[in-house]
Scaffold this active site. Structure first.
Site, PDB file in Angstrom:
ATOM      1  N   ALA A 266       5.498   1.260   3.417  1.00  0.00           N
ATOM      2  CA  ALA A 266       5.791   2.883   2.677  1.00  0.00           C
ATOM      3  C   ALA A 266       6.395   3.590   2.638  1.00  0.00           C
ATOM      4  O   ALA A 266       6.361   4.660   3.601  1.00  0.00           O
ATOM      5  CB  ALA A 266       4.360   2.652   1.647  1.00  0.00           C
TER       6      ALA A 266
ATOM      7  N   LYS B 260       7.253   0.568  -5.844  1.00  0.00           N
ATOM      8  CA  LYS B 260       6.360   1.781  -5.665  1.00  0.00           C
ATOM      9  C   LYS B 260       6.321   2.410  -6.689  1.00  0.00           C
ATOM     10  O   LYS B 260       7.365   3.985  -6.409  1.00  0.00           O
ATOM     11  CB  LYS B 260       6.499   2.186  -3.987  1.00  0.00           C
ATOM     12  CG  LYS B 260       5.316   2.679  -3.447  1.00  0.00           C
ATOM     13  CD  LYS B 260       5.079   3.720  -2.082  1.00  0.00           C
ATOM     14  CE  LYS B 260       4.183   4.358  -2.407  1.00  0.00           C
ATOM     15  NZ  LYS B 260       3.519   5.358  -0.927  1.00  0.00           N
TER      16      LYS B 260
ATOM     17  N   GLU C 257       0.361   9.436   3.186  1.00  0.00           N
ATOM     18  CA  GLU C 257       1.422   9.640   1.977  1.00  0.00           C
ATOM     19  C   GLU C 257       2.454   8.439   2.383  1.00  0.00           C
ATOM     20  O   GLU C 257       3.766   9.674   1.444  1.00  0.00           O
ATOM     21  CB  GLU C 257       0.990  10.916   1.670  1.00  0.00           C
ATOM     22  CG  GLU C 257       0.072  11.371   0.808  1.00  0.00           C
ATOM     23  CD  GLU C 257       0.323  10.955  -0.406  1.00  0.00           C
ATOM     24  OE1 GLU C 257       0.764  10.575  -1.029  1.00  0.00           O
ATOM     25  OE2 GLU C 257      -1.241  11.294  -0.869  1.00  0.00           O
TER      26      GLU C 257
ATOM     27  N   ILE D  16       8.644   8.206   7.645  1.00  0.00           N
ATOM     28  CA  ILE D  16      10.534   7.220   7.676  1.00  0.00           C
ATOM     29  C   ILE D  16      11.214   8.435   6.289  1.00  0.00           C
ATOM     30  O   ILE D  16      12.307   8.593   7.326  1.00  0.00           O
ATOM     31  CB  ILE D  16      10.317   5.899   6.697  1.00  0.00           C
ATOM     32  CG1 ILE D  16       9.992   4.883   7.969  1.00  0.00           C
ATOM     33  CG2 ILE D  16      11.686   5.733   6.637  1.00  0.00           C
ATOM     34  CD1 ILE D  16       9.942   3.335   6.847  1.00  0.00           C
TER      35      ILE D  16
HETATM   36  P1  FAD Z   1      10.108   2.235  17.333  1.00  0.00           P
HETATM   37  O1  FAD Z   1       9.604   2.113  16.159  1.00  0.00           O
HETATM   38  O2  FAD Z   1       8.763   2.553  18.716  1.00  0.00           O
HETATM   39  O3  FAD Z   1      11.160   2.096  18.164  1.00  0.00           O
HETATM   40  C1  FAD Z   1      11.034   3.379  19.256  1.00  0.00           C
HETATM   41  C2  FAD Z   1      12.073   2.237  20.053  1.00  0.00           C
HETATM   42  O4  FAD Z   1      12.684   2.585  21.408  1.00  0.00           O
HETATM   43  C3  FAD Z   1      12.679   0.619  20.113  1.00  0.00           C
HETATM   44  O5  FAD Z   1      13.472   0.088  20.104  1.00  0.00           O
HETATM   45  C4  FAD Z   1      12.587   0.519  21.881  1.00  0.00           C
HETATM   46  O6  FAD Z   1      12.590  -0.849  22.456  1.00  0.00           O
HETATM   47  C5  FAD Z   1      12.892   1.706  22.274  1.00  0.00           C
HETATM   48  N1  FAD Z   1      12.441   2.730  23.381  1.00  0.00           N
HETATM   49  C6  FAD Z   1      11.817   2.532  24.413  1.00  0.00           C
HETATM   50  N2  FAD Z   1      10.954   2.832  25.243  1.00  0.00           N
HETATM   51  C7  FAD Z   1      12.322   2.579  25.922  1.00  0.00           C
HETATM   52  C8  FAD Z   1      13.270   2.514  27.232  1.00  0.00           C
HETATM   53  N3  FAD Z   1      12.272   2.473  27.903  1.00  0.00           N
HETATM   54  N4  FAD Z   1      14.143   2.066  26.974  1.00  0.00           N
HETATM   55  C9  FAD Z   1      15.154   1.115  26.001  1.00  0.00           C
HETATM   56  N5  FAD Z   1      14.384   1.367  24.654  1.00  0.00           N
HETATM   57  C10 FAD Z   1      13.394   1.954  24.610  1.00  0.00           C
HETATM   58  N6  FAD Z   1       5.882   5.484   7.953  1.00  0.00           N
HETATM   59  C11 FAD Z   1       5.909   5.197   7.018  1.00  0.00           C
HETATM   60  O7  FAD Z   1       7.339   5.969   6.477  1.00  0.00           O
HETATM   61  N7  FAD Z   1       5.756   4.525   6.279  1.00  0.00           N
HETATM   62  C12 FAD Z   1       3.959   3.535   6.300  1.00  0.00           C
HETATM   63  O8  FAD Z   1       3.790   2.740   5.162  1.00  0.00           O
HETATM   64  C13 FAD Z   1       3.868   3.921   7.915  1.00  0.00           C
HETATM   65  N8  FAD Z   1       3.145   3.475   7.987  1.00  0.00           N
HETATM   66  C14 FAD Z   1       2.315   3.239  10.045  1.00  0.00           C
HETATM   67  C15 FAD Z   1       0.906   2.928  10.036  1.00  0.00           C
HETATM   68  C16 FAD Z   1       1.137   2.653  11.203  1.00  0.00           C
HETATM   69  C17 FAD Z   1      -0.383   1.936  11.489  1.00  0.00           C
HETATM   70  C18 FAD Z   1       1.806   3.575  12.012  1.00  0.00           C
HETATM   71  C19 FAD Z   1       1.461   3.416  13.760  1.00  0.00           C
HETATM   72  C20 FAD Z   1       2.890   4.212  11.692  1.00  0.00           C
HETATM   73  C21 FAD Z   1       3.714   3.974  10.457  1.00  0.00           C
HETATM   74  N9  FAD Z   1       4.533   4.477  10.113  1.00  0.00           N
HETATM   75  C22 FAD Z   1       4.712   4.409   8.396  1.00  0.00           C
HETATM   76  C23 FAD Z   1       5.824   5.186  10.981  1.00  0.00           C
HETATM   77  C24 FAD Z   1       6.714   4.247  10.871  1.00  0.00           C
HETATM   78  O9  FAD Z   1       6.298   3.070  11.851  1.00  0.00           O
HETATM   79  C25 FAD Z   1       7.730   4.842  12.063  1.00  0.00           C
HETATM   80  O10 FAD Z   1       7.773   6.120  11.957  1.00  0.00           O
HETATM   81  C26 FAD Z   1       8.701   3.858  12.334  1.00  0.00           C
HETATM   82  O11 FAD Z   1       8.547   2.943  12.745  1.00  0.00           O
HETATM   83  C27 FAD Z   1      10.089   4.936  13.469  1.00  0.00           C
HETATM   84  O12 FAD Z   1       9.464   4.007  14.457  1.00  0.00           O
HETATM   85  P2  FAD Z   1      10.183   4.454  15.621  1.00  0.00           P
HETATM   86  O13 FAD Z   1      12.011   3.811  15.238  1.00  0.00           O
HETATM   87  O14 FAD Z   1      10.175   5.880  15.613  1.00  0.00           O
HETATM   88  O15 FAD Z   1       9.765   4.029  17.185  1.00  0.00           O
END
Ligand code: FAD
Length: 508
Positions: free
Chosen positions: A51, A79, A343, A347
């Site tokens: 969301a 939404k 909320e 993202i």
């Molecule tokens: P990740 O998705 O964890 O990506 C991390 C990346 O780093 C991956 O590609 C992984 O392979 C790489 N990586 C890590 N270590 C290494 C390594 N050693 N070598 C190479 N690559 C590595 N946000 C919203 O805006 N709306 C929502 O409704 C929402 N719901 C959520 C619900 C939950 C329960 C949670 C926990 C989060 C939610 N979020 C939501 C947050 C959202 O999921 C994240 O902000 C978004 O997905 C970004 O994640 P990220 O890319 O920071 O991390």
């Protein structure tokens, strides 16, 4: 002055990594800058996050993405806000919309007029949502984007989508524009022995990826910002004790609602996010009050369709990095901090952090004043959102479980207490630039949770009783007029941006 920044390395290919890659490629181009993204399929991504809030439209517009294509590719829906169920008391529902209540009069905002009316009529349920088009459209299940004759959105909206598909969509976008993806697991991080700056990341097969600046999008672990630079984390668990989520998708239900639903539960709350092909669900909870097994079992009993997987447990600590930018590492996404998804702000924080960084881009090297300014802005974003989320828990009449008694009685930040005091006494929310959540949001949440102001701005008394009644009637009619021509949400999607999965559902 440090050397000119040319090589940008993004560590992580989750939603944060690919959003960053896409907007850097668009803003900076890849002729002069080398933009490399390193990700590891073996590690994978967090795999949740569905969301959003309306600001994401600006992000997609900046990239020049076609909206129908994007919605189709990500199984997206629209939404209009969030429906909060059982938060104030069991059985009470309210809506946090993405649009204004009523219209201003002579620069004074509608809520003051509404609260005059409310106080005069002697209280009762708060029905300020009658004067908001998004609330009305959501209650009727309607959605439409643009009024052709004015070219403005008929209602304000955001998206609900599959964040993994969004990352894939942006990957295509970024790679087409010259971003280089390196698959591999980072096993070592090399630093300049004198400055501590990161110089390269080393992959399992020995490859080195060198950079002048590193954007850490490696998720909760914060591979560079924390594991390497030991930046430190500010823990907000005392105010936001949620530390787990049990996430599970289920089969989609008949009616595609144009809103996210958040239902208060015994030890937290549950999200329900309708996508074209399935519904996302998750129980966000505090493990001091319910076990992981119990939470997983509970969420399975509260789905409106058949579960499509086993619940996945995610663990987190609410808070933020002490510095989002440290030396030549900038953390974005989960690496920079986490506020629970109540909320839908995570993202957004990626987008806002990436744009802030671009605005301060250290073309001539990393200047400590620029770093401080970036950190100040990011800190403000996090702090304001934090207070807003705490308000959902603190202002409640629920005392039916140990969890709700705990949050009702916990101490809160002084900044939030001050806001409560002023709102109760005057209807003023103190919401101002550059806060993400403004008057509408504070009014929706505080009154929805049961905090009703005792007074309003004196300007609202300038209308006599008949005029006020007339104005309220006009505002209500204007809302109904705006919503009347809108199609049903599902019809709108089917006509404009149905995904392959939705088409198959219809066909099957
Ligand atoms: P990740 O998705 O964890 O990506 C991390 C990346 O780093 C991956 O590609 C992984 O392979 C790489 N990586 C890590 N270590 C290494 C390594 N050693 N070598 C190479 N690559 C590595 N946000 C919203 O805006 N709306 C929502 O409704 C929402 N719901 C959520 C619900 C939950 C329960 C949670 C926990 C989060 C939610 N979020 C939501 C947050 C959202 O999921 C994240 O902000 C978004 O997905 C970004 O994640 P990220 O890319 O920071 O991390």
């Amino acid at each position: 002055m440090d050397s000119v920044v040319k090589k940008i390395v993004i560590v992580g290919g989750g939603t944060a990594g690919w959003m960053t890659a896409a907007c850097f490629a668009k803003a900076l181009g890849t002729h002069f800058y080398d933009i490399t993204l390193v990700e590891s399929e073996e590690i994978g991504t967090v795999g949740v996050g569905e969301a959003t809030i309306p600001a994401i439209i600006e992000f997609n517009n900046f990239l020049g993405i076609d909206e129908n294509e994007f919605v189709r590719e990500t199984n997206g829906t629209f939404k209009l806000g969030i429906e909060f169920v059982d938060w104030r008391q069991k059985g009470v529902t309210y809506f946090h919309p993405f649009g204004l209540y009523g219209f201003d009069i002579a620069g004074f905002t509608f809520p003051h007029y509404y609260f005059r009316h409310y106080i005069q009529r002697g209280g009762g349920p708060v029905d300020i949502g009658k004067y908001n088009a998004e609330t009305e459209a959501a209650s009727q299940g309607r959605f439409g984007r643009v009024k052709p004759e004015v070219g403005k959105p008929t209602v304000n909206y955001a998206y609900q989508f599959d964040a993994s598909l969004y990352a894939r969509f942006l990957r295509r976008y970024a790679e087409t524009r010259g971003v280089v993806r390196q698959e591999g697991k980072i096993v070592q991080v090399h630093q300049n022995p004198e400055t501590g700056y990161v110089t390269s990341v080393q992959l399992t097969d020995g490859r080195h990826v060198e950079g002048d600046i590193f954007i850490d999008c490696s998720g909760f672990r914060g591979l560079l910002i924390e594991e390497t630079l030991k930046t430190g984390y500010i823990d907000w668990s005392r105010w936001l004790p949620m530390n787990r989520a049990a996430a599970v998708p289920c089969e989609r239900v008949d009616v595609l609602t144009p809103f996210t639903r958040c239902t208060a539960r015994e030890a937290g709350w549950q999200w329900r996010i309708p996508l074209q092909h399935r519904t996302g669900n998750g129980y966000v909870f505090c493990s001091d009050f319910i076990s992981e097994d119990e939470a997983a079992a509970t969420v399975l009993t509260r789905l409106d369709g058949k579960a499509l997987a086993d619940p996945k447990i995610l663990r987190f600590v609410t808070g933020r990095r002490k510095k989002a930018w440290n030396k030549n590492v900038v953390a974005l996404g989960l690496a920079s901090g986490f506020l629970e998804p109540l909320e839908s702000t995570s993202i957004h924080l990626v987008q806002s952090g990436a744009f802030k960084f671009l605005a301060l881009f250290p073309r001539h090297g990393i200047n400590p004043h620029i770093v401080d300014e970036y950190n100040r802005q990011v800190e403000l974003d996090y702090e304001n959102i934090k207070d807003f989320i705490i308000a959902h828990y603190k202002v409640t009449e629920r005392d039916d479980t140990p969890f709700w008694r705990h949050v009702q009685q916990m101490s809160i930040p002084d900044s939030l207490q001050a806001r409560f005091d002023v709102f109760r006494a005057t209807s003023q929310t103190l919401a101002r630039e550059p806060e993400l959540f403004r008057e509408v949001s504070w009014v929706a949440i505080l009154t929805g949770q049961g905090m009703i102001p005792e007074d309003y701005h004196p300007a609202a008394d300038a209308l006599d009783d008949d005029d006020l009644r007339l104005q309220l009637g006009r505002w209500r009619s204007a809302v109904l007029e705006r919503v009347k021509p809108l199609p049903l949400h599902e019809d709108y999607i089917r006509r404009n941006c149905a995904s392959e999965a939705l088409k198959m559902l219809y066909a099957g």
